[in-house]
Scaffold this motif. Structure first.
Motif, PDB file in Angstrom:
ATOM      1  N   TYR A 222      36.392  35.891  50.886  1.00 39.34           N
ATOM      2  CA  TYR A 222      37.009  36.972  51.793  1.00 39.34           C
ATOM      3  C   TYR A 222      36.574  38.321  51.154  1.00 39.34           C
TER       4      TYR A 222
ATOM      5  N   TYR B 191      37.639  37.907  47.309  1.00 38.01           N
ATOM      6  CA  TYR B 191      38.544  36.671  46.882  1.00 38.01           C
ATOM      7  C   TYR B 191      37.787  35.491  47.528  1.00 38.01           C
TER       8      TYR B 191
ATOM      9  N   PHE C 294      41.090  36.208  43.090  1.00 36.89           N
ATOM     10  CA  PHE C 294      40.402  37.434  42.972  1.00 36.89           C
ATOM     11  C   PHE C 294      39.034  36.578  42.167  1.00 36.89           C
TER      12      PHE C 294
ATOM     13  N   GLN D 205      39.010  31.260  48.335  1.00 36.85           N
ATOM     14  CA  GLN D 205      40.033  30.241  48.578  1.00 36.85           C
ATOM     15  C   GLN D 205      39.574  28.772  48.868  1.00 36.85           C
TER      16      GLN D 205
ATOM     17  N   PHE E 289      42.959  40.960  55.305  1.00 33.62           N
ATOM     18  CA  PHE E 289      41.981  39.627  55.013  1.00 33.62           C
ATOM     19  C   PHE E 289      41.481  39.173  56.263  1.00 33.62           C
ATOM     20  N   GLY E 290      40.213  39.292  56.651  1.00 32.81           N
ATOM     21  CA  GLY E 290      39.546  38.835  57.803  1.00 32.81           C
ATOM     22  C   GLY E 290      39.313  37.260  57.749  1.00 32.81           C
ATOM     23  N   THR E 291      38.207  36.988  58.639  1.00 31.39           N
ATOM     24  CA  THR E 291      38.278  35.326  58.706  1.00 31.39           C
ATOM     25  C   THR E 291      37.602  34.927  57.796  1.00 31.39           C
TER      26      THR E 291
ATOM     27  N   THR F 271      46.578  49.663  49.478  1.00 30.93           N
ATOM     28  CA  THR F 271      46.055  48.524  49.112  1.00 30.93           C
ATOM     29  C   THR F 271      46.960  47.371  49.309  1.00 30.93           C
ATOM     30  N   ASP F 272      48.326  47.701  49.500  1.00 25.93           N
ATOM     31  CA  ASP F 272      49.315  46.735  49.763  1.00 25.93           C
ATOM     32  C   ASP F 272      49.198  46.135  51.163  1.00 25.93           C
ATOM     33  N   LYS F 273      48.231  46.976  52.092  1.00 27.55           N
ATOM     34  CA  LYS F 273      48.111  46.427  53.351  1.00 27.55           C
ATOM     35  C   LYS F 273      46.688  45.981  53.583  1.00 27.55           C
ATOM     36  N   LEU F 274      46.093  45.482  52.243  1.00 30.46           N
ATOM     37  CA  LEU F 274      44.796  45.031  52.581  1.00 30.46           C
ATOM     38  C   LEU F 274      44.562  43.968  53.502  1.00 30.46           C
TER      39      LEU F 274
ATOM     40  N   SER G  73      44.101  24.382  50.654  1.00 26.32           N
ATOM     41  CA  SER G  73      45.496  23.911  50.174  1.00 26.32           C
ATOM     42  C   SER G  73      45.666  24.879  48.845  1.00 26.32           C
ATOM     43  N   GLN G  74      44.930  26.073  48.623  1.00 27.47           N
ATOM     44  CA  GLN G  74      45.356  26.807  47.759  1.00 27.47           C
ATOM     45  C   GLN G  74      45.412  28.501  48.062  1.00 27.47           C
ATOM     46  N   GLY G  75      46.086  29.063  47.414  1.00 34.30           N
ATOM     47  CA  GLY G  75      45.806  30.544  47.664  1.00 34.30           C
ATOM     48  C   GLY G  75      44.656  31.358  47.445  1.00 34.30           C
ATOM     49  N   PRO G  76      44.319  32.390  47.715  1.00 33.69           N
ATOM     50  CA  PRO G  76      42.952  33.078  47.499  1.00 33.69           C
ATOM     51  C   PRO G  76      43.150  33.473  45.830  1.00 33.69           C
TER      52      PRO G  76
END
Lengths: 112, 112
Positions: free
Chosen positions: B87, B36, B46, B38, B102-104, B97-100, B41-44
């Motif tokens: 990411y 992903y 794909f 990012q 996201f790292g730093t 996958t619902d619990k993917l 000020s925006q969402g990630p």
């Protein structure tokens, strides 16, 4: 048209207040999510709803209550706001569980 | 869920190819690799997803070696607008996958 829209974009409030963030998706997706991104930019899932049914509820205080009136909406209500709730909250959706995520632009919450 | 490790930051210049490597030593047989992007000020958003070998789309390429313990996102001829956080996520196209996680992420800075 924005695929996933959330309001408000900015929310500044005092400790102890109750606030809500609204999210709507016009993609016809079955699954919606709330994510929290803290100051260190870690993005963590909070909730996942599939067809208005709660699927995932991570370790989130019960002051946070999601509400899904229909498949296209997933609102987040937060009671008794605390300083540590300050973060950017992202709504997201996917066609089905496990599919790629579409995120909203985020709501920056600042608790004073 | 497999944990991922990526460089915290990378610098590049316009027109160069950028390769961001992600390590995921504990990747499971059913896990896919997803990237992903990012912007501030925006969402990630794909970018690309793959399981093995090479995947290419209009935005990037994803190289996955045979052991799948790492993957490389390749951005051809970057421009200033590619400055963002990238990411790498690993998980299954299923329930988990619902619990993917996201790292730093990797903060890519593109200079003129």
């Amino acid at each position: 048209d924005t695929a996933v829209s959330q309001t408000p974009k900015y929310l500044v409030t005092q400790m102890g207040n109750d606030k809500s963030i609204k999210c709507e998706q016009n993609l016809g997706h079955d699954t919606m999510y709330w994510y929290k991104q803290d100051s260190k930019k870690f993005l963590k899932i909070m909730f996942s709803y599939n067809n208005k049914e709660l699927i995932i509820n991570e370790t989130v205080p019960n002051r946070f209550s999601p509400k899904s009136p229909d498949k296209a909406h997933l609102n987040l209500h937060i009671n008794s706001l605390e300083l540590g709730d300050s973060a950017v909250y992202f709504c997201a959706s996917s066609q089905d569980r496990g599919e790629k995520l579409f995120f909203g632009s985020g709501t920056q919450l600042s608790v004073l | 869920l497999a944990k991922t490790t990526q460089p915290i930051s990378m610098d590049s210049y316009e027109g160069q190819e950028v390769n961001i490597t992600c390590s995921h030593n504990n990747i499971a047989t059913n896990d896919y690799i997803t990237w992903y992007q990012q912007f501030p000020s925006q969402g990630p958003r794909f970018i690309i997803q793959g399981y093995k070998t090479k995947v290419t789309n209009e935005v990037a390429s994803l190289f996955i070696p045979a052991d799948r313990k790492s993957s490389t996102l390749s951005l051809p001829r970057v421009s200033l607008s590619d400055t963002a956080v990238y990411y790498c996520l690993v998980g299954q196209l299923s329930y988990n996958t619902d619990k993917l996680i996201f790292g730093t992420g990797t903060r890519l800075q593109v200079f003129p």
